[in-house]
Write an enzyme that holds these catalytic residues in place. Structure first.
Site, mmCIF file in Angstrom:
data_model
loop_
_atom_site.group_PDB
_atom_site.id
_atom_site.type_symbol
_atom_site.label_atom_id
_atom_site.label_comp_id
_atom_site.label_asym_id
_atom_site.label_seq_id
_atom_site.Cartn_x
_atom_site.Cartn_y
_atom_site.Cartn_z
ATOM 1 N N SER A 10 1.093 -1.170 -0.031
ATOM 2 C CA SER A 10 -0.010 -0.052 -0.085
ATOM 3 C C SER A 10 0.873 1.341 0.010
ATOM 4 O O SER A 10 1.559 1.554 -0.889
ATOM 5 C CB SER A 10 -1.094 -0.059 1.260
ATOM 6 O OG SER A 10 -1.817 1.021 1.269
ATOM 7 N N ASN A 18 -8.593 8.939 6.906
ATOM 8 C CA ASN A 18 -7.568 8.739 5.742
ATOM 9 C C ASN A 18 -7.877 8.258 4.590
ATOM 10 O O ASN A 18 -7.064 8.261 3.386
ATOM 11 C CB ASN A 18 -6.428 7.617 6.428
ATOM 12 C CG ASN A 18 -7.058 6.329 6.321
ATOM 13 O OD1 ASN A 18 -7.952 5.955 5.879
ATOM 14 N ND2 ASN A 18 -6.537 5.375 7.505
HETATM 15 C C1 16G Z 1 -4.335 -0.346 8.199
HETATM 16 C C2 16G Z 1 -5.537 -0.399 7.907
HETATM 17 C C3 16G Z 1 -6.348 1.244 7.814
HETATM 18 C C4 16G Z 1 -5.989 1.909 9.157
HETATM 19 C C5 16G Z 1 -4.592 1.786 9.407
HETATM 20 C C6 16G Z 1 -4.389 2.393 10.695
HETATM 21 C C7 16G Z 1 -6.925 -1.651 6.435
HETATM 22 C C8 16G Z 1 -6.945 -2.426 4.949
HETATM 23 N N1 16G Z 1 -5.885 -0.893 6.549
HETATM 24 O O1 16G Z 1 -3.642 0.306 7.216
HETATM 25 O O2 16G Z 1 -7.620 1.127 7.510
HETATM 26 O O3 16G Z 1 -6.437 3.105 9.190
HETATM 27 O O4 16G Z 1 -4.241 0.465 9.403
HETATM 28 O O5 16G Z 1 -3.103 2.171 11.114
HETATM 29 O O6 16G Z 1 -7.757 -2.171 7.311
HETATM 30 P P1 16G Z 1 -2.436 2.503 12.736
HETATM 31 O O7 16G Z 1 -3.062 1.417 13.569
HETATM 32 O O8 16G Z 1 -1.099 2.468 12.665
HETATM 33 O O9 16G Z 1 -2.939 3.738 13.049
HETATM 34 MG MG MG Z 2 -4.001 1.252 0.330
#
Ligand code: 16G
Ligand code: MG
Length: 537
Positions: free
Chosen positions: A64, A379
């Site tokens: 991603s 986001n």
């Molecule tokens: C991941 C999640 C995203 C979330 C992010 C939070 C999916 C496909 N992706 O990228 O939705 O906003 O984690 O990141 O679910 P963090 O836990 O580091 O704040």
């Molecule tokens: Mg992505």
């Protein structure tokens, strides 16, 4: 006779001393330590497919918005959903087994435990983003799949949502729920035609500049444009940051994550004031809009804004179609949604808001309980899902007058335009364009719907982030003891204050969010809470 599973696993030995976790975004880390994981994911995918009597399972190789040297992998369930939680745990266990024999034993133990008949066919779809490590890692997955005797369809390069689309199409082909043709052309035709119908002859004002993060979204958008109505009639799109020949440029100083985190346009951006722009992330499942206002000030229209825009539009169409009594719309957010967005939805749009923990799957599950569930993370991850009943109602309702007929036709086209399998930056982008064209709104008018509360996001490094445990959709801490009360005290000191802390699921840190009536108060609150977190952790 040698066991092909042992052979495949031992061909890609695991590096010593590393622990892998299937987290919110699958497995994700430096690409050069992922070979062993990918081979094992191939085995898990084959088992998952067999456990569902040979339904197609998806494997997407992507990291991603992460830097170019990272990579990752996630599994996709038959209707395009994220992997079931129980299987996330199994994937983690599988990834951490030491050698071929242990893995092979775990594989047969899993089969026994879940009553999986290893003679059942296994069908797996694979695709990848444009990272340099993708080809090698694909080879590792293939080795696992081959050892497990799975039938494999390799789509080459796809965006993550395109892969979800393929999986859903393949599993619904020939049924009453058929989702589309499982080819790239099928994807472009479906979304291109729905865009045209949904526009109802309206034309977007100005053009749209799309920053593709130098990722797979670039070439795919260029292809999609060929299936959209001519730009003179609908929408002129400028594709920028679409250099996939140079994989080291991926997500560097561009893309949705850069724009959202830094609250500014990519430095390469050459647009004029009031030009409408949006940025995709590296695998095109996230989108945020933005523009420079007449004073040259950067203005962000993030996931919260997309949710409010889309919810208000669908609400209008449902009402115009005469269906307001039978179809209820709800919005699903996380704690990161700006307080002003929540208030706008509840008080102005008069719609219900649910709050869930961070991560697409949580929002998706909450949205599934609604007639029409509009879910977006701030986001830019998100989509709209329609319940079975709602789809039936919209498909079968007999309009009573031309106004109702028109609104119904718009609703039906929106259902086709919105990727129901997962949040899709390309499909979300076209949906936003449809809404803006219908409302004849500029980005400034979209922004004027409400004023965001000033806010601040901080990252705090602590000794052990696992001691930070939350409740109430991550809005309150239950551990470390006493910390929440201290945060509450700080929140009360500022006007319109709100703050929370949660352990990141993707980084070794605790994230602190704070908002308040003024920038100074929000910054101050964030700093104080971060300080409390640091001391407690
Ligand atoms: C991941 C999640 C995203 C979330 C992010 C939070 C999916 C496909 N992706 O990228 O939705 O906003 O984690 O990141 O679910 P963090 O836990 O580091 O704040
Ligand atoms: Mg992505």
């Amino acid at each position: 006779m040698s066991d092909p599973i042992i052979e495949a696993v031992d061909k890609h030995p695991a590096p010593k001393g590393l622990q892998y976790t299937y987290g919110t975004a699958g497995f994700r880390t430096k690409a050069d330590v992922l070979d062993s994981v990918l081979t094992r994911v191939g085995l898990v995918a084959a088992l998952r497919s067999r456990s569902l009597k040979g339904k197609w399972i998806g494997v997407m190789i992507t990291a991603s918005h992460n830097p170019p040297e990272d990579n990752g992998v996630k599994l996709v369930e038959p209707l395009g959903n994220m992997l079931q939680e129980e299987w996330e745990v199994l994937s983690t266990e599988m990834a951490n087994k030491t050698g071929g024999e242990e893995v092979a034993k775990f594989y047969s133990d899993m089969a026994a435990k879940y009553n999986i008949d290893l003679e059942t066919p296994a069908r797996v779809v694979v695709a990848r983003d444009t990272r340099a490590s993708g080809a090698r890692l694909l080879g590792c997955v293939q080795d696992g799949l081959k050892a497990a005797g799975a039938e494999v369809k390799d789509y080459g390069f796809l965006t993550t949502p395109q892969l979800h689309y393929m999986v859903r199409c393949l599993n619904t082909e020939g049924t009453k729920d058929a989702y589309g043709t499982p080819t790239e052309k099928g994807y472009y035709e479906k979304f291109g035609a729905a865009f045209k119908t949904a526009l109802k002859g309206k034309k977007a004002s100005g053009s749209l500049t799309v920053d593709c993060a130098n990722g797979v979204g670039g070439p795919k958008l260029t292809e999609l444009i060929k299936y959209l109505p001519p730009k003179e009639e609908a929408l002129e799109i400028h594709v920028v940051n679409d250099n996939v020949i140079k994989p080291e440029a991926l997500n560097v100083d561009c893309g949705a994550d850069f724009v959202k985190t830094n609250q500014r346009a990519p430095p390469s951006s050459k647009t004029d004031p009031n030009d409408r722009c949006c940025s995709l992330d590296g695998d095109a499942d996230r989108v945020v809009f933005y523009f420079k206002d007449s004073n040259n000030v950067f203005r962000l229209l993030d996931g919260d804004r997309i949710a409010t825009l889309v919810a208000s539009f669908l609400g209008d169409q449902v009402r115009l179609a005469g269906l307001a009594d039978s179809i209820k719309i709800g919005v699903v957010q996380t704690a990161y949604a700006n307080g002003a967005a929540t208030q706008y939805v509840e008080q102005h749009l008069k719609l219900k808001v649910d709050c869930t923990p961070t991560g697409v799957k949580h929002l998706h599950h909450a949205a599934e309980k609604l007639d029409i569930g509009v879910y977006f993370e701030a986001n830019g991850h998100g989509t709209v899902i329609f319940s079975e009943n709602t789809l039936d109602t919209i498909a079968n309702y007999e309009p009573k007058n031309p106004g109702q007929a028109e609104a119904l036709s718009v609703l039906r086209a929106c259902i086709d335009l919105i990727n129901q399998s997962v949040g899709d930056a390309l499909s979300d982008m076209l949906l936003v364009e449809v809404v803006l064209a219908h409302k004849s709104w500029s980005t400034q008018e979209w922004l004027n719907t409400y004023t965001d509360l000033p806010n601040r996001l901080l990252k705090v490094t602590v000794k052990d982030r696992n001691v930070f445990k939350t409740t109430d959709a991550e809005r309150r801490l239950t551990s470390p003891e006493g910390l929440q009360e201290k945060i509450d005290k700080e929140v009360q000191k500022v006007r319109q204050g709100r703050s929370f802390a949660r352990a990141s699921g993707t980084e070794d840190a605790v994230r602190v969010y704070a908002e308040a009536a003024t920038k100074a108060e929000a910054e101050d609150l964030a700093r104080k809470v971060a300080e409390l977190v640091k001391v407690a952790g």
